[in-house]
Design a protein around this motif. Structure first.
Motif, PDB file in Angstrom:
ATOM      1  N   GLY A 134      32.166   5.023 -60.883  1.00 38.51           N
ATOM      2  CA  GLY A 134      31.416   4.626 -59.944  1.00 38.51           C
ATOM      3  C   GLY A 134      30.703   5.897 -59.483  1.00 38.51           C
ATOM      4  O   GLY A 134      30.770   7.005 -60.096  1.00 38.51           O
ATOM      5  N   THR A 135      29.819   5.741 -58.321  1.00 38.35           N
ATOM      6  CA  THR A 135      29.194   6.875 -57.699  1.00 38.35           C
ATOM      7  C   THR A 135      30.191   7.480 -56.828  1.00 38.35           C
ATOM      8  O   THR A 135      30.561   6.780 -55.903  1.00 38.35           O
ATOM      9  CB  THR A 135      27.954   6.438 -57.083  1.00 38.35           C
ATOM     10  N   ILE A 136      30.283   8.947 -56.990  1.00 41.53           N
ATOM     11  CA  ILE A 136      31.227   9.509 -55.987  1.00 41.53           C
ATOM     12  C   ILE A 136      30.442  10.461 -55.115  1.00 41.53           C
ATOM     13  O   ILE A 136      29.662  11.281 -55.676  1.00 41.53           O
ATOM     14  CB  ILE A 136      32.141  10.485 -57.073  1.00 41.53           C
ATOM     15  N   HIS A 137      30.930  10.190 -53.887  1.00 39.23           N
ATOM     16  CA  HIS A 137      29.851  11.015 -52.815  1.00 39.23           C
ATOM     17  C   HIS A 137      30.789  12.117 -52.009  1.00 39.23           C
ATOM     18  O   HIS A 137      32.184  11.843 -51.855  1.00 39.23           O
ATOM     19  CB  HIS A 137      29.575  10.107 -51.717  1.00 39.23           C
ATOM     20  N   ILE A 138      30.154  13.268 -52.297  1.00 41.86           N
ATOM     21  CA  ILE A 138      30.899  14.412 -51.757  1.00 41.86           C
ATOM     22  C   ILE A 138      30.065  15.005 -50.681  1.00 41.86           C
ATOM     23  O   ILE A 138      28.893  15.237 -50.648  1.00 41.86           O
ATOM     24  CB  ILE A 138      31.258  15.454 -52.988  1.00 41.86           C
ATOM     25  N   GLY A 139      30.749  15.730 -49.682  1.00 42.04           N
ATOM     26  CA  GLY A 139      29.976  16.303 -48.460  1.00 42.04           C
ATOM     27  C   GLY A 139      29.430  15.318 -47.573  1.00 42.04           C
ATOM     28  O   GLY A 139      28.495  15.948 -46.796  1.00 42.04           O
ATOM     29  N   SER A 140      29.987  14.152 -47.481  1.00 37.58           N
ATOM     30  CA  SER A 140      29.151  13.259 -46.806  1.00 37.58           C
ATOM     31  C   SER A 140      30.288  12.326 -46.054  1.00 37.58           C
ATOM     32  O   SER A 140      30.142  11.023 -45.931  1.00 37.58           O
ATOM     33  CB  SER A 140      28.159  12.419 -47.455  1.00 37.58           C
ATOM     34  N   GLU A 141      31.283  13.077 -45.344  1.00 39.82           N
ATOM     35  CA  GLU A 141      32.432  12.346 -44.753  1.00 39.82           C
ATOM     36  C   GLU A 141      32.028  11.861 -43.240  1.00 39.82           C
ATOM     37  O   GLU A 141      32.720  11.061 -42.856  1.00 39.82           O
ATOM     38  CB  GLU A 141      33.861  13.040 -44.732  1.00 39.82           C
ATOM     39  N   SER A 142      30.983  12.312 -42.741  1.00 41.07           N
ATOM     40  CA  SER A 142      30.638  11.983 -41.509  1.00 41.07           C
ATOM     41  C   SER A 142      29.075  12.041 -41.155  1.00 41.07           C
ATOM     42  O   SER A 142      28.424  12.719 -42.195  1.00 41.07           O
ATOM     43  CB  SER A 142      31.416  12.928 -40.585  1.00 41.07           C
ATOM     44  N   MET A 143      28.670  11.639 -40.327  1.00 39.76           N
ATOM     45  CA  MET A 143      27.055  11.593 -40.066  1.00 39.76           C
ATOM     46  C   MET A 143      26.805  12.900 -39.308  1.00 39.76           C
ATOM     47  O   MET A 143      25.565  13.425 -39.822  1.00 39.76           O
ATOM     48  CB  MET A 143      26.744  10.578 -38.601  1.00 39.76           C
ATOM     49  N   GLU A 144      27.892  13.460 -38.824  1.00 39.37           N
ATOM     50  CA  GLU A 144      27.557  14.993 -38.476  1.00 39.37           C
ATOM     51  C   GLU A 144      27.425  15.830 -39.542  1.00 39.37           C
ATOM     52  O   GLU A 144      26.496  16.839 -39.653  1.00 39.37           O
ATOM     53  CB  GLU A 144      28.647  15.456 -37.498  1.00 39.37           C
ATOM     54  N   GLU A 145      28.182  15.776 -40.626  1.00 38.71           N
ATOM     55  CA  GLU A 145      28.109  16.674 -41.764  1.00 38.71           C
ATOM     56  C   GLU A 145      26.928  16.087 -42.569  1.00 38.71           C
ATOM     57  O   GLU A 145      26.180  17.338 -42.979  1.00 38.71           O
ATOM     58  CB  GLU A 145      29.300  16.136 -42.716  1.00 38.71           C
ATOM     59  N   ILE A 146      26.555  15.123 -42.640  1.00 42.43           N
ATOM     60  CA  ILE A 146      25.163  14.548 -43.305  1.00 42.43           C
ATOM     61  C   ILE A 146      24.079  15.529 -42.467  1.00 42.43           C
ATOM     62  O   ILE A 146      23.008  15.984 -43.010  1.00 42.43           O
ATOM     63  CB  ILE A 146      24.824  13.327 -43.436  1.00 42.43           C
ATOM     64  N   HIS A 147      24.057  15.261 -41.158  1.00 39.18           N
ATOM     65  CA  HIS A 147      23.077  15.766 -40.268  1.00 39.18           C
ATOM     66  C   HIS A 147      22.889  17.251 -40.455  1.00 39.18           C
ATOM     67  O   HIS A 147      21.606  18.013 -40.337  1.00 39.18           O
ATOM     68  CB  HIS A 147      23.265  15.367 -38.913  1.00 39.18           C
ATOM     69  N   SER A 148      24.042  18.008 -40.497  1.00 40.33           N
ATOM     70  CA  SER A 148      24.179  19.243 -40.626  1.00 40.33           C
ATOM     71  C   SER A 148      23.372  19.879 -41.909  1.00 40.33           C
ATOM     72  O   SER A 148      22.741  20.742 -42.125  1.00 40.33           O
ATOM     73  CB  SER A 148      25.453  19.878 -40.653  1.00 40.33           C
ATOM     74  N   ALA A 149      23.793  19.248 -43.077  1.00 41.99           N
ATOM     75  CA  ALA A 149      23.123  19.487 -44.429  1.00 41.99           C
ATOM     76  C   ALA A 149      21.666  19.154 -44.521  1.00 41.99           C
ATOM     77  O   ALA A 149      20.836  19.921 -44.816  1.00 41.99           O
ATOM     78  CB  ALA A 149      23.679  18.514 -45.346  1.00 41.99           C
ATOM     79  N   CYS A 150      21.302  18.181 -43.500  1.00 40.44           N
ATOM     80  CA  CYS A 150      19.805  17.846 -43.671  1.00 40.44           C
ATOM     81  C   CYS A 150      19.066  18.831 -42.874  1.00 40.44           C
ATOM     82  O   CYS A 150      18.041  19.346 -43.048  1.00 40.44           O
ATOM     83  CB  CYS A 150      19.412  16.409 -43.007  1.00 40.44           C
ATOM     84  N   HIS A 151      19.793  19.253 -41.799  1.00 41.80           N
ATOM     85  CA  HIS A 151      18.971  20.329 -40.482  1.00 41.80           C
ATOM     86  C   HIS A 151      19.063  21.464 -41.344  1.00 41.80           C
ATOM     87  O   HIS A 151      17.768  22.340 -41.190  1.00 41.80           O
ATOM     88  CB  HIS A 151      19.775  20.361 -39.420  1.00 41.80           C
TER      89      HIS A 151
END
Length: 312
Positions: A134-151
Motif C-alpha cells: 500500500g501507500t506507506i506514510h513516514i514522518g506524519s505521525e501527528s499534526m504537529e509533525e506535519i505542521h513543523s514540516a510545512c512551516h
C-alpha cells in the motif's frame, strides 16, 4: 549513490505504476479510434479570426487542426505560454497570473537491493508482505509533525528538516519493472520550496544532502534502508516544471486551498471547463475538482465539450 548522466541507465527498468494507468487509458482510446501522438511538443494554440480555437502548432512547425482543443497543461502554461495573449481578457490573464502554485514537492525514485523491513511490522514475511503493498506514510505521525514540516518550507523557505514522505513499492506488485531480487521504491516528498533560501537545487551537493536526509528519516522506521540504495533519480520542483511542465513543481496544477477550489478553480467565473477562447477546454488538475488520480476533471471537460458540440 548519486545521479550522474552515466548512472541514469539504471532507470531503464523503472517504469509501471502510474504509467500503467496512462497506458490502459491510451489503449482504450486507440480501440475507440483515437490517434495518439507522443514526443511532440506543443508550441502554441491556433486561433482563427473569430477568436475560436482551431488547432495547435507543434514545435517542429506542424499544424494540427481541430475545432475542439482540450488542454491538460497547467492553467499558467495553457493561458500564459500557449495561448496568444491578445485573445484573452485582461482580467482573466490577471487572475491566472496571481494563481497560487506553492506547496511544491519532490519525487525520488529509488532502486534498492532489498525490501525495507519496518520495525513496526512483526509479520514474519521473508519477502514482500502486505506491509509493502500500500501507500506507506513516514514522518506524519501527528499534526504537529506535519505542521513543523510545512512551516519549514512555507515559513522559512527551507526543505523540511523532517519531511512528510509517501512511499510506494510498485515492484512488489509488478515484477517486470525491476531485475530479480531488486526493487523500485517511489518517494513522494513534502514540503520542498521551489527556490530554497539556504541553497540551490542546481547544486548537486545540496540535492544529495536532501536525498540523504530523506533516507535517514526512513532508516528510523526501516533500519538499513540507506545501505540498500543502489541509486536514485531525484526530481525537485524546478525539475518537475522543466521536464513535465508542472508550473512551480506543483503536481496538482495549483494550490488546493479553499480559495482555489470549486467555483474558484482555476479562477472565478471559469469553473465549468470552458475558457474565454471558444473551443478551448481545460481538462487537467487545474480545473475542478483538482488534483488526484481520479480522472474527474478530464471526464467533466469531455462532457462539456460534447454538450457544446451537440448544440451546433
Amino acid at each position: 549513490m548519486g545521479e550522474t548522466d552515466g548512472e541514469r541507465g539504471i532507470w531503464s527498468y523503472v517504469e509501471g505504476g502510474m504509467g500503467s494507468v496512462s497506458l490502459a487509458i491510451g489503449n482504450a482510446a486507440k480501440e475507440a479510434g483515437a490517434s495518439i501522438i507522443t514526443n511532440a511538443e506543443v508550441k502554441q494554440l491556433l486561433v482563427d479570426d473569430s477568436g475560436r480555437a482551431n488547432g495547435i502548432l507543434l514545435a517542429d512547425g506542424t499544424s494540427v487542426r481541430s475545432s475542439i482543443v482540450l488542454s491538460n497543461a497547467t492553467p499558467h502554461r495553457t493561458f500564459k505560454e500557449l495561448t496568444p495573449n491578445q485573445v484573452l481578457p485582461d482580467d482573466f490573464i490577471r487572475a491566472i497570473s496571481y494563481s497560487d502554485y506553492s506547496s511544491a514537492t519532490t519525487k525520488i525514485n529509488v532502486a534498492v537491493d532489498k525490501l525495507p523491513q519496518f520495525k513496526c511490522c512483526k509479520l514474519g514475511y521473508p519477502a514482500a508482505g502486505p506491509q509493502h503493498m500500500g501507500t506507506i506514510h513516514i514522518g506524519s505521525e501527528s499534526m504537529e509533525e506535519i505542521h513543523s514540516a510545512c512551516h519549514d518550507s512555507a515559513g522559512n523557505g527551507l526543505p523540511s528538516r523532517r519531511p512528510v514522505i509517501e512511499m510506494t513499492i510498485p515492484s512488489v506488485l509488478d515484477k517486470t519493472i525491476s531485475p530479480p531480487g531488486k526493487h523500485v521504491i517511489n518517494l513522494f516528498i513534502q514540503y520542498t520550496p521551489y527556490k530554497p533560501s539556504d541553497g540551490s537545487w542546481a547544486d548537486s551537493a545540496y540535492r544529495e544532502s536532501f536525498a540523504k536526509r530523506c533516507f535517514r528519516l526512513i532508516d528510523e522506521y526501516a533500519p538499513n534502508f540507506s545501505s540498500s540504495v543502489i541509486d536514485y533519480d531525484m526530481l525537485t520542483p524546478p525539475d518537475l516544471e522543466r521536464e513535465i511542465g508542472l508550473t512551480g513543481g506543483n503536481i496538482f496544477h495549483g494550490a488546493m486551498g479553499l480559495d482555489s477550489l470549486f467555483l474558484m478553480r482555476p479562477v472565478k467565473g471559469w469553473s465549468n471547463y470552458r475558457t474565454p477562447v471558444p473551443g478551448l477546454y481545460l481538462c487537467g488538475s487545474g480545473a475542478h475538482p483538482g488534483g488526484g488520480v481520479m480522472g474527474a476533471p478530464g471526464r467533466n471537460a469531455a462532457l462539456a465539450a460534447i454538450q457544446d458540440m451537440n448544440k451546433v
